[in-house]
Design an enzyme around this catalytic site. Sequence first.
Site, PDB file in Angstrom:
ATOM      1  N   GLU A 161      -0.793  -8.397   5.042  1.00  0.00           N
ATOM      2  CA  GLU A 161      -0.550  -8.473   6.492  1.00  0.00           C
ATOM      3  C   GLU A 161      -1.851  -8.488   7.297  1.00  0.00           C
ATOM      4  O   GLU A 161      -1.844  -8.825   8.478  1.00  0.00           O
ATOM      5  CB  GLU A 161       0.377  -7.327   6.944  1.00  0.00           C
ATOM      6  N   HIS A 201      -3.512  -5.623   1.158  1.00  0.00           N
ATOM      7  CA  HIS A 201      -2.806  -5.772   2.435  1.00  0.00           C
ATOM      8  C   HIS A 201      -2.703  -7.224   2.889  1.00  0.00           C
ATOM      9  O   HIS A 201      -3.530  -7.678   3.686  1.00  0.00           O
ATOM     10  CB  HIS A 201      -3.546  -4.979   3.517  1.00  0.00           C
ATOM     11  N   CYS A 206       0.826  -1.208   0.000  1.00  0.00           N
ATOM     12  CA  CYS A 206       0.000   0.000   0.000  1.00  0.00           C
ATOM     13  C   CYS A 206       0.863   1.261   0.000  1.00  0.00           C
ATOM     14  O   CYS A 206       1.523   1.540  -0.989  1.00  0.00           O
ATOM     15  CB  CYS A 206      -0.981  -0.054   1.173  1.00  0.00           C
TER      16      CYS A 206
END
Lengths: 222, 53
Positions: free
Chosen positions: A198, A196, A85
Site C-alpha cells: 500500500e 507494504h 504487516c
Amino acid sequence: MIWGVLQFPGSCDERDALHACEVVGGEARLIWHEERDLGGVDAVVVPGGFSYGDYLRAGAIARFSPAMEAVAAHAAAGGPVLGICNGFQVLCEAGLLPGALLRNADLRFVCRQADLLVVDGPKTGLSDGFSAHQRLSIPVKHGEGRYYAPEEMLDALEARGQVAYRYAEGHNPNGSVRDIAGVRNEAGNVVGLMPHPEHAVDPLTGSTDGRAVFKALERAAA
Amino acid sequence: MERALPALGFEGVGHVRVGRMVELEAEDPERLGELCEKLLANPLIEDYEIQPL
C-alpha cells in the site's frame, strides 16, 4: 468492486491501504474493529500498524475482535483477504494463515525498500496474473517480521504452493526462514505479507509495484 | 540491551533474554493451561510455565 479495510485501535496504515484500493479501482471503506458485519464488501484488507498496542504479541488481541470474526467467516466462504504487516501477524494469530512472525533476527526495527519475488502458486491463488518470478520493489518497516514455521510445515507449505512471496537474494531484512515474505492459505484466498504494497502505489513515493498485489486480490474477488 | 549494558559500565553480562510474566488470579487453575495455549502464549513459537504464587 468494494474493498473493506479494517481499522483497529493502533492501526496506522489503513489510510494508505484505502488509497491503494482506490488507485487500483473501486470503492474502499474503513471497517471499525467493533463491527460484526463487513457490509457486503468483496475483499478485505487487514492493514499494518500496532493493533491494540501489540502488547501481548503482535496481532494476538486483534484476532478476538468482532470484525475479525466476520473476516474469518468471509474467508471461510472463499472471500479474498489480504493481510499486510501487522495484518499478516493478525491473520497468523487467528489461524487463518500458517506460521508466526518473530522479532527480527538482529532485534532492530527495519525500514527500507526490499525486492520481492512472486512465487508461483496454485491456479486459484492470489498470485494469478503475475508473471513467473516477477520482481517487486516494495518497502518493509517492522520490528517483528521474521517468518517462522517448523521445518515439516515449511516443506508442506512449499509442496502445496502456499509461499506467495519471497525476499530476493540479499534482500531478506529480518532473517525470515527460507526468505519467506508472504504466505497464502491452502485454498489460496487469504494472503499475508510483511512488506507494504500500500506504500508503493504512487510514483511520488518511488515504486508502483504494490499495485500488482492489490490487483491480484481484485482478480480473486471477481 | 546487551549492547547497552557495557556502555553503562555493566561489563561481564551476557546471554540477555527478555521474557514475559503474567500474574493473574484464577478461580479454576485447571484451565490455566488452556488459557496459555489459546491466548497468553503462541505454542508455535513460545514455551510457557505455570507457577502458583
